[in-house]
Scaffold this motif. Structure first.
Motif: not given
Length: 209
Positions: A72-80, A53-66, A20-24
């Protein structure tokens, strides 16, 4: 789902923070980016003037060699429909449950929507494993009178998600955020290799949103 590959043959998995919106969700992703040293590049965020968040947040992460593309998704109901687009092709989902008592209905709405879009994928099959691993972050455990974990577990059991692991988190200070993320990442990789061993085929690149 199946990961894509970069030109150097590196596997790339997609992990989505749902809830949900503002859930963290954005706060949790920001912690991974700023504090845990897992991320590369910049945190991309599309927000409205209030910081939601209006559409999404994005980051690229690496764990080991992967490599993991984390959204994240926009949590507000209208952004279904934006959420549905971001969710597509996910290799793991991290449901960020807001432990504030007044957010109970918003959590239920968000979970029902996830099941509508991805239900068969995140529910355990005959072998006890889901096609797409789902982990739940019971976030904001520092709020007064947080929703009891056993009450959240009852909801998961009723939704046939008894296999879902729950982490009690405080995203603003990073409590258990990395643990939940690494678990989801590890399970995504494990599912991929289990499919390979059973003769499953990988697909072409997913691309980016």
């Amino acid at each position: 789902m199946c990961p894509s590959r970069r030109a150097d043959n590196t596997l790339v998995f997609k992990i989505v923070f749902w809830g949900p919106s503002m859930g963290g969700k954005t706060c949790a992703l920001g912690w991974i980016y700023e504090k845990e040293g897992l991320a590369s590049g910049k945190l991309q965020s599309i927000t409205d003037p209030t910081g939601r968040t209006l559409f999404f947040d994005r980051v690229v992460a690496r764990v080991s060699n992967v490599v993991f593309q984390c959204y994240t998704v926009a949590g507000q109901r209208r952004h279904k429909y934006q959420r549905k687009t971001v969710l597509k092709g996910s290799d793991a989902v991290i449901f960020t449950w807001d432990s504030s008592a007044d957010q109970w209905e918003e959590n239920l709405y968000s979970l029902k929507e996830l099941l509508k879009f991805y239900g068969p994928k995140v529910m355990a099959g005959a072998d006890g494993n889901a096609e797409v691993p789902l982990v739940l972050m019971a976030n904001k455990r520092d709020v007064p009178n947080p929703t009891p974990i056993d009450k959240i577990r009852e909801v998961l059991n009723a939704a046939k998600l008894s296999n879902v692991l729950i982490y009690e988190t405080i995203a603003i200070t990073g409590v258990n955020v990395k643990r939940a993320f690494v678990f989801a990442a590890r399970e995504a990789v494990l599912r991929h290799y289990m499919r390979l061993q059973s003769g499953g085929q990988t697909t072409g690149p997913k691309g980016e949103i």
